[in-house]
Scaffold this motif. Structure first.
Motif, PDB file in Angstrom:
ATOM      1  N   LEU A  64      11.595  71.303  -7.326  1.00  0.00           N
ATOM      2  CA  LEU A  64      10.157  71.115  -7.119  1.00  0.00           C
ATOM      3  C   LEU A  64       9.496  72.359  -6.537  1.00  0.00           C
ATOM      4  O   LEU A  64       8.309  72.605  -6.776  1.00  0.00           O
ATOM      5  CB  LEU A  64       9.902  69.924  -6.200  1.00  0.00           C
ATOM      6  CG  LEU A  64      10.226  68.545  -6.780  1.00  0.00           C
ATOM      7  CD1 LEU A  64      10.046  67.469  -5.713  1.00  0.00           C
ATOM      8  CD2 LEU A  64       9.341  68.245  -7.979  1.00  0.00           C
ATOM      9  N   CYS A  65      10.229  73.149  -5.786  1.00  0.00           N
ATOM     10  CA  CYS A  65       9.668  74.363  -5.182  1.00  0.00           C
ATOM     11  C   CYS A  65       9.433  75.464  -6.213  1.00  0.00           C
ATOM     12  O   CYS A  65       8.564  76.317  -6.004  1.00  0.00           O
ATOM     13  CB  CYS A  65      10.599  74.888  -4.088  1.00  0.00           C
ATOM     14  SG  CYS A  65      10.516  73.932  -2.569  1.00  0.00           S
ATOM     15  N   PRO A  67       8.070  75.524  -9.371  1.00  0.00           N
ATOM     16  CA  PRO A  67       6.693  75.658  -9.869  1.00  0.00           C
ATOM     17  C   PRO A  67       5.671  75.877  -8.755  1.00  0.00           C
ATOM     18  O   PRO A  67       4.590  76.424  -9.009  1.00  0.00           O
ATOM     19  CB  PRO A  67       6.433  74.341 -10.609  1.00  0.00           C
ATOM     20  CG  PRO A  67       7.440  73.388 -10.128  1.00  0.00           C
ATOM     21  CD  PRO A  67       8.608  74.200  -9.664  1.00  0.00           C
ATOM     22  N   LEU A  68       5.995  75.470  -7.524  1.00  0.00           N
ATOM     23  CA  LEU A  68       5.059  75.659  -6.417  1.00  0.00           C
ATOM     24  C   LEU A  68       4.922  77.121  -6.003  1.00  0.00           C
ATOM     25  O   LEU A  68       4.003  77.465  -5.256  1.00  0.00           O
ATOM     26  CB  LEU A  68       5.481  74.814  -5.213  1.00  0.00           C
ATOM     27  CG  LEU A  68       5.285  73.306  -5.348  1.00  0.00           C
ATOM     28  CD1 LEU A  68       5.822  72.585  -4.123  1.00  0.00           C
ATOM     29  CD2 LEU A  68       3.821  72.969  -5.562  1.00  0.00           C
ATOM     30  N   ILE A  69       5.810  77.983  -6.475  1.00  0.00           N
ATOM     31  CA  ILE A  69       5.681  79.410  -6.181  1.00  0.00           C
ATOM     32  C   ILE A  69       4.374  79.942  -6.768  1.00  0.00           C
ATOM     33  O   ILE A  69       3.703  80.790  -6.173  1.00  0.00           O
ATOM     34  CB  ILE A  69       6.888  80.204  -6.732  1.00  0.00           C
ATOM     35  CG1 ILE A  69       8.139  79.829  -5.951  1.00  0.00           C
ATOM     36  CG2 ILE A  69       6.643  81.701  -6.687  1.00  0.00           C
ATOM     37  CD1 ILE A  69       9.407  80.433  -6.494  1.00  0.00           C
ATOM     38  N   LEU A  70       3.990  79.412  -7.916  1.00  0.00           N
ATOM     39  CA  LEU A  70       2.754  79.853  -8.561  1.00  0.00           C
ATOM     40  C   LEU A  70       1.509  79.368  -7.825  1.00  0.00           C
ATOM     41  O   LEU A  70       0.432  79.906  -8.013  1.00  0.00           O
ATOM     42  CB  LEU A  70       2.718  79.357 -10.010  1.00  0.00           C
ATOM     43  CG  LEU A  70       3.864  79.844 -10.894  1.00  0.00           C
ATOM     44  CD1 LEU A  70       3.792  79.179 -12.242  1.00  0.00           C
ATOM     45  CD2 LEU A  70       3.831  81.356 -11.020  1.00  0.00           C
ATOM     46  N   LEU A  71       1.656  78.357  -6.978  1.00  0.00           N
ATOM     47  CA  LEU A  71       0.530  77.797  -6.249  1.00  0.00           C
ATOM     48  C   LEU A  71       0.490  78.389  -4.846  1.00  0.00           C
ATOM     49  O   LEU A  71       1.008  77.829  -3.889  1.00  0.00           O
ATOM     50  CB  LEU A  71       0.652  76.264  -6.191  1.00  0.00           C
ATOM     51  CG  LEU A  71      -0.509  75.502  -5.576  1.00  0.00           C
ATOM     52  CD1 LEU A  71      -1.767  75.660  -6.428  1.00  0.00           C
ATOM     53  CD2 LEU A  71      -0.150  74.037  -5.444  1.00  0.00           C
ATOM     54  N   PHE A  72      -0.101  79.557  -4.735  1.00  0.00           N
ATOM     55  CA  PHE A  72      -0.273  80.252  -3.452  1.00  0.00           C
ATOM     56  C   PHE A  72       1.045  80.525  -2.737  1.00  0.00           C
ATOM     57  O   PHE A  72       1.085  80.629  -1.511  1.00  0.00           O
ATOM     58  CB  PHE A  72      -1.207  79.464  -2.519  1.00  0.00           C
ATOM     59  CG  PHE A  72      -2.529  79.122  -3.125  1.00  0.00           C
ATOM     60  CD1 PHE A  72      -3.432  80.118  -3.463  1.00  0.00           C
ATOM     61  CD2 PHE A  72      -2.868  77.811  -3.385  1.00  0.00           C
ATOM     62  CE1 PHE A  72      -4.652  79.813  -4.024  1.00  0.00           C
ATOM     63  CE2 PHE A  72      -4.088  77.488  -3.950  1.00  0.00           C
ATOM     64  CZ  PHE A  72      -4.980  78.493  -4.279  1.00  0.00           C
ATOM     65  N   GLY A  73       2.135  80.589  -3.443  1.00  0.00           N
ATOM     66  CA  GLY A  73       3.421  80.893  -2.840  1.00  0.00           C
ATOM     67  C   GLY A  73       4.011  79.780  -1.993  1.00  0.00           C
ATOM     68  O   GLY A  73       4.903  80.024  -1.189  1.00  0.00           O
ATOM     69  N   GLY A  75       5.956  77.509  -2.814  1.00  0.00           N
ATOM     70  CA  GLY A  75       7.366  77.320  -3.138  1.00  0.00           C
ATOM     71  C   GLY A  75       8.267  78.183  -2.275  1.00  0.00           C
ATOM     72  O   GLY A  75       9.357  77.761  -1.894  1.00  0.00           O
ATOM     73  N   LEU A  76       7.811  79.399  -1.940  1.00  0.00           N
ATOM     74  CA  LEU A  76       8.600  80.274  -1.072  1.00  0.00           C
ATOM     75  C   LEU A  76       8.744  79.666   0.323  1.00  0.00           C
ATOM     76  O   LEU A  76       9.823  79.692   0.917  1.00  0.00           O
ATOM     77  CB  LEU A  76       7.965  81.661  -0.991  1.00  0.00           C
ATOM     78  CG  LEU A  76       7.898  82.437  -2.313  1.00  0.00           C
ATOM     79  CD1 LEU A  76       7.159  83.745  -2.122  1.00  0.00           C
ATOM     80  CD2 LEU A  76       9.286  82.672  -2.844  1.00  0.00           C
ATOM     81  N   LEU A  77       7.664  79.104   0.831  1.00  0.00           N
ATOM     82  CA  LEU A  77       7.719  78.412   2.115  1.00  0.00           C
ATOM     83  C   LEU A  77       8.665  77.214   2.023  1.00  0.00           C
ATOM     84  O   LEU A  77       9.448  76.958   2.941  1.00  0.00           O
ATOM     85  CB  LEU A  77       6.323  77.952   2.533  1.00  0.00           C
ATOM     86  CG  LEU A  77       6.231  77.176   3.845  1.00  0.00           C
ATOM     87  CD1 LEU A  77       6.676  78.043   5.012  1.00  0.00           C
ATOM     88  CD2 LEU A  77       4.824  76.674   4.052  1.00  0.00           C
ATOM     89  N   GLY A  78       8.612  76.505   0.902  1.00  0.00           N
ATOM     90  CA  GLY A  78       9.508  75.377   0.674  1.00  0.00           C
ATOM     91  C   GLY A  78      10.960  75.805   0.681  1.00  0.00           C
ATOM     92  O   GLY A  78      11.815  75.124   1.250  1.00  0.00           O
TER      93      GLY A  78
END
Length: 112
Positions: A64-65, A67-73, A75-78
């Protein structure tokens, strides 16, 4: 007849940390210990199921993290949060297992 082996329960939880060294050993080793010892060690079935459920849940959260990289990063925090959880909870549950307490992995979904 089941025997009590708190040390093996603790080692099973700590074996998850092999992922930091081998990449996949943290899934294979607890799985093998669980399959081979669940009928002979008291509490191994419950601890093994908790570990496998935690591992599967963490894998889903990692997916899940991505694709979240593309959303303000986010995913990296995740990934950072998951890495910390991945390091801390096996240690906490190894201590609980050595004290004879039940394992508890927060954010873990029940699959097994």
């Amino acid at each position: 007849m089941k025997r009590e082996n708190k040390s093996l329960l603790a080692v099973t939880h700590l074996s998850q940390l092999l992922d930091f060294v081998t990449g996949i050993g943290g899934l294979i080793v607890p799985l093998v210990i669980w399959f081979t010892q669940k009928d002979s060690v008291l509490g191994m079935d419950e601890n093994g199921k908790s570990i496998i459920n935690f591992r599967i849940s963490m894998f889903i959260y990692v997916l899940l993290c991505i694709p979240l990289i593309l959303l303000f990063g986010l995913g990296l925090l995740g990934f950072v949060v998951l890495g910390v959880l991945y390091l801390i909870f096996p240690i906490i549950n190894a201590i609980k297992a050595s004290n004879g307490e039940e394992p508890h992995y927060p954010f873990s979904m029940k699959f097994v």
